[in-house]
Design a protein around this motif. Structure first.
Motif, PDB file in Angstrom:
ATOM      1  N   TYR A  17       1.006  -1.390  -0.043  1.00 54.44           N
ATOM      2  CA  TYR A  17       0.373  -0.257  -0.248  1.00 54.44           C
ATOM      3  C   TYR A  17       1.040   0.967   0.142  1.00 54.44           C
ATOM      4  O   TYR A  17       0.371   2.405  -0.519  1.00 54.44           O
ATOM      5  CB  TYR A  17      -0.793  -0.109   1.124  1.00 54.44           C
ATOM      6  CG  TYR A  17      -2.140   1.041   1.499  1.00 54.44           C
ATOM      7  CD1 TYR A  17      -2.846   1.249   0.643  1.00 54.44           C
ATOM      8  CD2 TYR A  17      -1.203   2.143   1.922  1.00 54.44           C
ATOM      9  CE1 TYR A  17      -3.848   2.423   0.967  1.00 54.44           C
ATOM     10  CE2 TYR A  17      -2.395   3.478   1.680  1.00 54.44           C
ATOM     11  CZ  TYR A  17      -3.413   3.014   1.827  1.00 54.44           C
ATOM     12  OH  TYR A  17      -4.360   4.590   1.539  1.00 54.44           O
ATOM     13  N   LEU A  18       1.369   0.960   0.847  1.00 57.51           N
ATOM     14  CA  LEU A  18       2.680   2.604   0.573  1.00 57.51           C
ATOM     15  C   LEU A  18       3.313   2.976  -0.932  1.00 57.51           C
ATOM     16  O   LEU A  18       4.229   4.207  -1.058  1.00 57.51           O
ATOM     17  CB  LEU A  18       4.450   2.377   2.079  1.00 57.51           C
ATOM     18  CG  LEU A  18       4.759   3.524   2.478  1.00 57.51           C
ATOM     19  CD1 LEU A  18       3.723   4.635   2.238  1.00 57.51           C
ATOM     20  CD2 LEU A  18       5.632   3.562   3.112  1.00 57.51           C
ATOM     21  N   LEU A  19       3.794   1.562  -0.854  1.00 54.57           N
ATOM     22  CA  LEU A  19       4.458   1.487  -2.479  1.00 54.57           C
ATOM     23  C   LEU A  19       3.357   2.011  -3.398  1.00 54.57           C
ATOM     24  O   LEU A  19       3.837   1.693  -4.231  1.00 54.57           O
ATOM     25  CB  LEU A  19       5.706   0.734  -2.686  1.00 54.57           C
ATOM     26  CG  LEU A  19       6.297   0.018  -1.594  1.00 54.57           C
ATOM     27  CD1 LEU A  19       7.321  -0.766  -1.909  1.00 54.57           C
ATOM     28  CD2 LEU A  19       7.259   1.567  -1.775  1.00 54.57           C
ATOM     29  N   GLU A  31      -6.907  -0.025   4.346  1.00 55.17           N
ATOM     30  CA  GLU A  31      -7.363   1.703   4.353  1.00 55.17           C
ATOM     31  C   GLU A  31      -8.412   1.408   5.894  1.00 55.17           C
ATOM     32  O   GLU A  31      -8.661   2.682   6.192  1.00 55.17           O
ATOM     33  CB  GLU A  31      -8.083   2.500   3.791  1.00 55.17           C
ATOM     34  CG  GLU A  31      -6.959   2.989   2.376  1.00 55.17           C
ATOM     35  CD  GLU A  31      -7.426   3.909   1.401  1.00 55.17           C
ATOM     36  OE1 GLU A  31      -8.736   3.663   1.297  1.00 55.17           O
ATOM     37  OE2 GLU A  31      -6.848   4.372   0.519  1.00 55.17           O
ATOM     38  N   THR A  32      -9.274   0.442   5.451  1.00 51.65           N
ATOM     39  CA  THR A  32     -10.672  -0.229   6.928  1.00 51.65           C
ATOM     40  C   THR A  32      -9.314  -0.447   8.346  1.00 51.65           C
ATOM     41  O   THR A  32     -10.259  -0.123   9.046  1.00 51.65           O
ATOM     42  CB  THR A  32     -11.383  -0.781   6.105  1.00 51.65           C
ATOM     43  OG1 THR A  32     -12.232  -0.595   4.865  1.00 51.65           O
ATOM     44  CG2 THR A  32     -11.754  -1.184   7.311  1.00 51.65           C
ATOM     45  N   ASN A  45       3.274   4.369   9.809  1.00 53.02           N
ATOM     46  CA  ASN A  45       3.775   5.595  10.680  1.00 53.02           C
ATOM     47  C   ASN A  45       4.999   5.290  10.648  1.00 53.02           C
ATOM     48  O   ASN A  45       6.185   5.794  10.177  1.00 53.02           O
ATOM     49  CB  ASN A  45       3.727   5.603  11.753  1.00 53.02           C
ATOM     50  CG  ASN A  45       2.231   6.822  11.390  1.00 53.02           C
ATOM     51  OD1 ASN A  45       1.453   7.081  10.391  1.00 53.02           O
ATOM     52  ND2 ASN A  45       1.399   6.812  12.899  1.00 53.02           N
ATOM     53  N   THR A  46       5.429   4.133  10.954  1.00 53.90           N
ATOM     54  CA  THR A  46       6.905   3.244  10.833  1.00 53.90           C
ATOM     55  C   THR A  46       7.017   3.579   9.404  1.00 53.90           C
ATOM     56  O   THR A  46       8.391   3.455   9.147  1.00 53.90           O
ATOM     57  CB  THR A  46       6.999   1.988  11.706  1.00 53.90           C
ATOM     58  OG1 THR A  46       6.678   2.358  13.654  1.00 53.90           O
ATOM     59  CG2 THR A  46       9.344   1.304  11.925  1.00 53.90           C
ATOM     60  N   LEU A  47       6.434   2.407   9.073  1.00 54.79           N
ATOM     61  CA  LEU A  47       7.246   1.618   7.472  1.00 54.79           C
ATOM     62  C   LEU A  47       7.710   3.703   6.191  1.00 54.79           C
ATOM     63  O   LEU A  47       8.748   3.534   5.845  1.00 54.79           O
ATOM     64  CB  LEU A  47       5.596   1.349   6.913  1.00 54.79           C
ATOM     65  CG  LEU A  47       5.612  -0.022   7.352  1.00 54.79           C
ATOM     66  CD1 LEU A  47       4.764  -0.976   6.276  1.00 54.79           C
ATOM     67  CD2 LEU A  47       7.063  -0.988   7.119  1.00 54.79           C
TER      68      LEU A  47
END
Length: 265
Positions: A17-19, A31-32, A45-47
């Motif tokens: 999702y972050l990429l 997102e859920t 947040n750490t990722l």
């Protein structure tokens, strides 16, 4: 933390999702979870922070001059306007018109030839610029692959993080080491190194039993996440100040920062 959250965090959905690599259904699922579970939001947040560390260490300025050069060359290519040959109705003007037309034709032919040669030269320049641009794209793709590999290493659960700060001799020194004993990989992120005289430099060591093994030189201008040799059975890490060129034998007397490493069976 319940089993549902553990199962979700152990999957690779957050990284994808972050990429930007998730499907619509996976995006909705992530997102859920982000909206419902604080544990998932903290992990996300750490990722993000780790990706920022890796991206900043590998930042590369885009080659802005290439496209501008191509556009400038195209804008500077002159346009030739050929004046129409005036037609004379009187027969005694035909010879003059024919001579004038011949001169125009000869002149135009020379101009066209010259312009054709210039266009060939300009086209070759454009081809060379495009070739260089492709090389830059290839290098950037390789750099991106390196970033992704480092990002995966940072987020590997087996990777251990060690913050190394300086002693009284180097109060502003700060580096972060990332060590994965399972994959046998080591990385270091140089956060800040106090400036040294030109004849001195920082060197990082691994403490193995009763000796120190050199892992390389740390430069004051080297602010990036980079690989360092992994040392089996290392008991700790140490940063020393050495004479320019480095030293083959480490000494704790020169140490300005050190940290003990976790023991693994």
């Amino acid at each position: 933390m319940n089993d549902k959250i553990n199962t979700f965090l152990n999957s690779d959905l957050l990284e994808k999702y972050l990429l930007g690599d998730t499907t619509p259904s996976e995006t909705e699922k992530v997102e859920t979870h982000l909206s419902e579970y604080p544990e998932v939001q903290n992990a996300y947040n750490t990722l993000q922070k780790n990706l920022e560390i890796v991206s900043k260490s590998q930042a590369v300025d885009a080659p802005k001059h290439i496209l501008n050069n191509i556009l400038n060359e195209l804008d500077n290519t002159p346009v030739i306007n050929i004046k129409p040959i005036r037609k004379y109705r009187k027969w005694y003007h035909l010879s003059i018109a024919a001579s004038f037309a011949a001169l125009i034709f000869a002149g135009s032919s020379f101009v066209f030839f010259t312009q054709n040669q210039n266009l060939k030269t300009e086209n070759q320049k454009i081809v060379d610029e495009i070739y260089d641009l492709r090389n830059d794209i290839s290098l950037n793709n390789n750099k991106l692959n390196d970033i992704m590999q480092q990002f995966k290493q940072l987020n590997n659960p087996e990777t251990e993080k060690y913050i190394i700060t300086g002693n009284n001799r180097a109060k502003n020194l700060k580096t972060v080491a990332y060590i994965n004993p399972k994959d046998k990989t080591s990385m270091i992120d140089v956060v800040s190194l106090p400036q040294l005289p030109e004849d001195q430099q920082y060197q990082i060591w691994a403490q193995v039993q009763d000796k120190m093994v050199s892992l390389g030189i740390l430069s004051e201008t080297d602010r990036e996440l980079k690989q360092i040799p992994y040392t089996e059975n290392a008991l700790g890490l140490s940063i020393t100040i050495e004479n320019k060129g480095g030293n083959q034998i480490g000494s704790k007397e020169n140490s300005v920062a050190e940290i003990a490493l976790q023991k693994h069976n």
